[in-house]
Design a protein around this motif. Structure first.
Motif, short mmCIF file in Angstrom:
data_model
loop_
_atom_site.label_atom_id
_atom_site.label_comp_id
_atom_site.label_asym_id
_atom_site.label_seq_id
_atom_site.Cartn_x
_atom_site.Cartn_y
_atom_site.Cartn_z
N SER A 171 0.85 -1.17 0.00
CA SER A 171 0.00 0.00 0.00
C SER A 171 0.90 1.24 0.00
O SER A 171 1.56 1.53 0.98
CB SER A 171 -0.89 0.00 1.25
N GLY A 172 0.94 1.93 -1.12
CA GLY A 172 1.77 3.12 -1.20
C GLY A 172 2.94 2.99 -2.14
O GLY A 172 3.55 4.00 -2.51
N CYS A 173 3.29 1.77 -2.56
CA CYS A 173 4.40 1.61 -3.50
C CYS A 173 4.49 0.16 -3.97
O CYS A 173 3.90 -0.74 -3.37
CB CYS A 173 5.73 2.02 -2.87
N THR A 174 5.24 -0.02 -5.03
CA THR A 174 5.53 -1.35 -5.57
C THR A 174 7.04 -1.51 -5.65
O THR A 174 7.74 -0.59 -6.12
CB THR A 174 4.93 -1.53 -6.97
N LEU A 175 7.54 -2.64 -5.19
CA LEU A 175 8.98 -2.92 -5.23
C LEU A 175 9.26 -3.99 -6.27
O LEU A 175 8.51 -4.96 -6.41
CB LEU A 175 9.48 -3.40 -3.87
N VAL A 176 10.36 -3.82 -6.99
CA VAL A 176 10.87 -4.83 -7.90
C VAL A 176 12.25 -5.22 -7.41
O VAL A 176 13.09 -4.34 -7.13
CB VAL A 176 10.93 -4.31 -9.35
N PRO B 4 13.22 2.92 -1.00
CA PRO B 4 13.88 1.63 -0.77
C PRO B 4 14.87 1.24 -1.86
O PRO B 4 15.47 0.17 -1.78
CB PRO B 4 12.70 0.66 -0.77
N SER B 5 15.05 2.07 -2.88
CA SER B 5 15.87 1.70 -4.03
C SER B 5 17.34 1.60 -3.65
O SER B 5 17.91 2.54 -3.10
CB SER B 5 15.69 2.71 -5.16
N GLY B 6 17.93 0.45 -3.97
CA GLY B 6 19.34 0.26 -3.69
C GLY B 6 19.62 -1.18 -3.30
O GLY B 6 18.81 -2.08 -3.50
N LEU B 7 20.78 -1.38 -2.72
CA LEU B 7 21.22 -2.73 -2.34
C LEU B 7 20.84 -3.02 -0.89
O LEU B 7 21.18 -2.26 0.02
CB LEU B 7 22.75 -2.83 -2.51
N TRP B 8 20.14 -4.13 -0.69
CA TRP B 8 19.80 -4.63 0.64
C TRP B 8 20.63 -5.89 0.87
O TRP B 8 20.62 -6.81 0.05
CB TRP B 8 18.32 -4.95 0.74
N GLY B 9 21.35 -5.93 1.98
CA GLY B 9 22.22 -7.07 2.23
C GLY B 9 22.56 -7.21 3.70
O GLY B 9 21.96 -6.55 4.57
N VAL C 87 22.04 -11.05 -1.37
CA VAL C 87 21.60 -9.65 -1.47
C VAL C 87 20.38 -9.54 -2.38
O VAL C 87 20.05 -10.45 -3.14
CB VAL C 87 22.72 -8.73 -2.02
N ALA C 88 19.73 -8.36 -2.28
CA ALA C 88 18.61 -8.02 -3.16
C ALA C 88 18.83 -6.61 -3.70
O ALA C 88 19.09 -5.68 -2.93
CB ALA C 88 17.29 -8.10 -2.40
N PHE C 89 18.73 -6.47 -5.02
CA PHE C 89 18.78 -5.16 -5.66
C PHE C 89 17.34 -4.69 -5.82
O PHE C 89 16.57 -5.29 -6.57
CB PHE C 89 19.46 -5.24 -7.02
N VAL C 90 16.98 -3.63 -5.10
CA VAL C 90 15.58 -3.20 -5.03
C VAL C 90 15.40 -1.89 -5.79
O VAL C 90 16.25 -0.99 -5.72
CB VAL C 90 15.16 -3.01 -3.56
N SER C 91 14.30 -1.80 -6.53
CA SER C 91 13.91 -0.55 -7.17
C SER C 91 12.43 -0.32 -6.92
O SER C 91 11.68 -1.26 -6.63
CB SER C 91 14.20 -0.59 -8.68
N ALA C 92 12.01 0.93 -7.03
CA ALA C 92 10.61 1.31 -6.85
C ALA C 92 10.17 2.03 -8.11
O ALA C 92 10.33 3.25 -8.23
CB ALA C 92 10.45 2.20 -5.62
N PRO C 93 9.63 1.29 -9.10
CA PRO C 93 9.29 1.90 -10.40
C PRO C 93 8.34 3.08 -10.29
O PRO C 93 8.42 4.02 -11.08
CB PRO C 93 8.66 0.75 -11.17
N GLY C 94 7.43 3.04 -9.30
CA GLY C 94 6.46 4.13 -9.16
C GLY C 94 6.92 5.24 -8.24
O GLY C 94 6.14 6.16 -7.94
N GLY C 95 8.16 5.19 -7.79
CA GLY C 95 8.67 6.21 -6.88
C GLY C 95 8.70 5.72 -5.45
O GLY C 95 8.37 4.59 -5.13
#
Length: 298
Positions: free
Chosen positions: A146-151, A178-183, A158-166
């Motif tokens: 609710s409020g965003c979508t993560l890819v 949340p965009s960036g490297l999570w590890g 690790v997970a490379f995360v982006s938020a296509p909708g901002g």
């Protein structure tokens, strides 16, 4: 997942968090292809591979060796990943034949660096991960909150995360990017010698794939874009990774993971089977032995 509050130093934490945001935008996520900068001058003529030590053209490998990395689904489920190894939490869990995810972000309210907020992206409930295949070589999933979508592009550890909708926005004014490297955090990062060994393997795979693609795209416009992207990759990787973790080992680990991700992406672009799985040439049966000469008649 219950909200966990930790002691933070807000000003210092977000100084690092948002200083990294600008740098993240300059480093392509695995598989992204940067266009020629507007107003820039593309190099004339076809791109050429760098010469070898003796001035001769380097040998171009025929294929890229199989990936030595452990599968992401062997290393990630159940682990807590943190944004830049420091903040928030991201946990992937097996659920039947699929996976779910729970994320706690770290953001700020009203553009105030001192006003820290740590919302749970789904009010304590997990969200199903929707598989998107491997468009750039890494397993890709999507999670809608609710409020965003993560890819997420998932790699071992690790997970490379982006938020296509901002960025994710919440009713209380909290904004989380949340965009960036999570590890892993510093305590969970492998020893220096393991990182060095893995980096050597990743560099070899990346260079093999680069040389194949460089030769393949030599006379095409895409070849010039590819060379520009490759030339910018090391400096961009260093800028993005300098804020990972809280010790000297953090940036080194982050650079390893971006190198591994880039190697997987280029190997995917090369296509075909890895060298270890290349089919062998058809085996030609040996000719039948010659018949023995007839016995001499007496």
């Amino acid at each position: 997942m219950p909200l966990r509050r930790t002691a933070l130093v807000p000003v210092l934490a977000f100084a690092a968090l948002f200083a990294a945001a600008e740098a993240r935008a300059q480093l392509q996520l695995p598989g992204a292809v940067a266009p020629t900068p507007r107003g820039g001058t593309a190099p004339s003529g076809p791109p050429r591979a760098p010469a070898g030590p003796d001035g001769s053209s380097p040998r171009v490998p025929s294929s890229v060796t199989a990936s030595p990395l452990r599968r992401w689904d062997e290393t990630l489920p159940g682990r807590t990943l943190r944004f830049l190894g420091q903040q928030g939490s991201l946990v992937i869990t097996r659920q039947g034949q699929g996976y779910t995810i729970a994320v706690t972000g770290v953001g700020r309210r009203d553009n105030d660096l001192r006003n820290v907020c740590t919302p749970d992206l789904n009010g304590g409930q997990t969200v199903a991960l929707r598989p998107l295949g491997r468009p750039d070589g890494l397993a890709r999933f999507e999670a809608t909150f609710s409020g965003c979508t993560l890819v997420m592009d998932l790699l071992s550890d690790v997970a490379f995360v982006s938020a296509p909708g901002g960025a994710c926005r919440f009713d209380d004014g909290c904004v989380v990017d949340p965009s960036g490297l999570w590890g892993p955090n510093d305590r969970e990062i492998p020893a220096d010698r393991e990182i060095e060994r893995a980096r050597g393997v990743a560099d070899r795979r990346l260079n093999d794939a680069r040389r194949i693609l460089q030769t393949r795209l030599r006379t095409s416009p895409e070849g010039r874009v590819f060379l520009q992207q490759q030339a910018a990759f090391p400096a961009n990787r260093e800028r993005v990774c300098r804020n990972y973790g809280t010790s000297n080992i953090g940036p080194v680990f982050c650079q390893l993971k971006y190198t591994e991700a880039r190697a997987e992406t280029l190997a995917h672009q090369v296509g075909g089977q890895p060298a270890a799985e290349q089919p062998r040439r058809p085996h030609r049966p040996a000719p039948p032995p010659a018949a023995p000469p007839p016995a001499a008649q007496r």
